[in-house]
Design a protein around this motif. Structure first.
Motif, PDB file in Angstrom:
ATOM      1  N   CYS A 299       3.735  -3.817 -54.071  1.00 43.99           N
ATOM      2  CA  CYS A 299       4.820  -4.399 -54.861  1.00 43.99           C
ATOM      3  C   CYS A 299       4.607  -5.909 -55.021  1.00 43.99           C
TER       4      CYS A 299
ATOM      5  N   ASP B 293       6.704  -8.132 -55.250  1.00 40.99           N
ATOM      6  CA  ASP B 293       7.662  -8.847 -54.401  1.00 40.99           C
ATOM      7  C   ASP B 293       7.218  -8.875 -52.937  1.00 40.99           C
TER       8      ASP B 293
ATOM      9  N   CYS C 210       7.342  -6.407 -50.875  1.00 41.75           N
ATOM     10  CA  CYS C 210       8.242  -5.604 -50.021  1.00 41.75           C
ATOM     11  C   CYS C 210       7.416  -4.752 -49.054  1.00 41.75           C
TER      12      CYS C 210
ATOM     13  N   CYS D 189      10.836  -1.045 -50.053  1.00 42.98           N
ATOM     14  CA  CYS D 189      10.627  -1.305 -51.490  1.00 42.98           C
ATOM     15  C   CYS D 189      11.474  -0.370 -52.350  1.00 42.98           C
ATOM     16  N   ILE D 190      12.260  -0.967 -53.253  1.00 41.42           N
ATOM     17  CA  ILE D 190      13.072  -0.150 -54.162  1.00 41.42           C
ATOM     18  C   ILE D 190      12.454  -0.151 -55.564  1.00 41.42           C
ATOM     19  N   HIS D 191      11.204  -0.618 -55.666  1.00 44.24           N
ATOM     20  CA  HIS D 191      10.583  -0.785 -56.983  1.00 44.24           C
ATOM     21  C   HIS D 191       9.498   0.247 -57.287  1.00 44.24           C
TER      22      HIS D 191
END
Ligand code: ZN
Length: 230
Positions: A141, A143, A145, A150-152
């Motif tokens: 990710c 970001d 994460c 991770c929510i992506h």
């Protein structure tokens, strides 16, 4: 106008069910979604859109204006959010005169596609990669994460690494835009610049009955699509 057409379609479908004496199921409109999303719900069970309790499958309704060059209709739900029974409904409409010579016009639905959403999403995703895009994978990710947090996962990034949806990684933005919003454009998602893109389109066309009906619907109405298909 597109949103009105989508909403009226849901209303009419419920009226059709009643007319045909089908009372076990009805179409529920999901409150709070940006787009017109419906669920097929069991009439005498409590319905909870959060947990999906009481619903059988979901229907995403989209509308496109025939005369507009680039449609605003976006089918951008992630593949991992779809289940095999979920439905995609696309209505193509345009202003037409009530009678030749009359000034009064009305929004006429000139063509439509209704079919399973998942195979169309698979084609969309493969075409996205073919244009240089990617998807957030575990441990990768932007970001940074941790895989557990991770929510992506599955969020699309364009060829420049910019997130396509507002829910994508927060650091994957460009100076000019917070997110690209091209992913899932019903016409744009079929765009191919290479022989590879055309071969993906033709492979899906030959191998998947749902995608074939979707592409036939698109090629009937958009020259660009018919040129890409052999
Ligand atoms: Zn993440």
């Amino acid at each position: 106008m597109g949103s009105v057409i989508e909403g009226v379609w849901g209303f009419c479908l419920n009226a059709c069910l009643k007319q045909q004496n089908i009372h076990e199921y009805k179409l529920g409109w999901i409150y709070g979604h940006t787009y017109n999303d419906f669920a097929c719900v069991v009439s005498d069970e409590p319905w909870d859109p959060e947990t999906k309790q009481g619903e059988l499958f979901r229907i995403e309704a989209k509308s496109m204006v025939n005369s507009a060059d680039e449609s605003k209709a976006h089918f951008d739900r992630l593949s991992r959010e779809l289940v095999p029974l979920d439905i995609l409904a696309v209505f193509l409409w345009d202003w037409q005169r009530i009678k030749p010579g009359e000034l009064t016009v009305y929004p006429a639905i000139v063509d439509a596609f209704v079919g399973r959403a998942l195979p169309v999403a698979h084609l969309r995703d493969e075409m996205h990669i073919q244009r240089g895009g990617s998807f957030v994978t575990e441990g990768n990710c932007p970001d940074g994460c941790s895989p557990q947090a991770c929510i992506h996962l599955g969020e699309p990034l364009n060829a420049n690494g910019v997130r396509e949806r507002r829910t994508g990684p927060q650091t994957a933005t460009a100076r000019s835009v917070s997110y690209a919003a091209n992913f899932g454009g019903l016409l744009r998602m079929l765009g191919c610049r290479s022989e590879e893109g055309r071969s993906i389109l033709n492979r899906y066309y030959n191998e998947d009955e749902t995608v074939r009906r979707f592409l036939d619907f698109m090629r009937r109405n958009f020259n660009r699509v018919s040129q890409a298909l052999e």
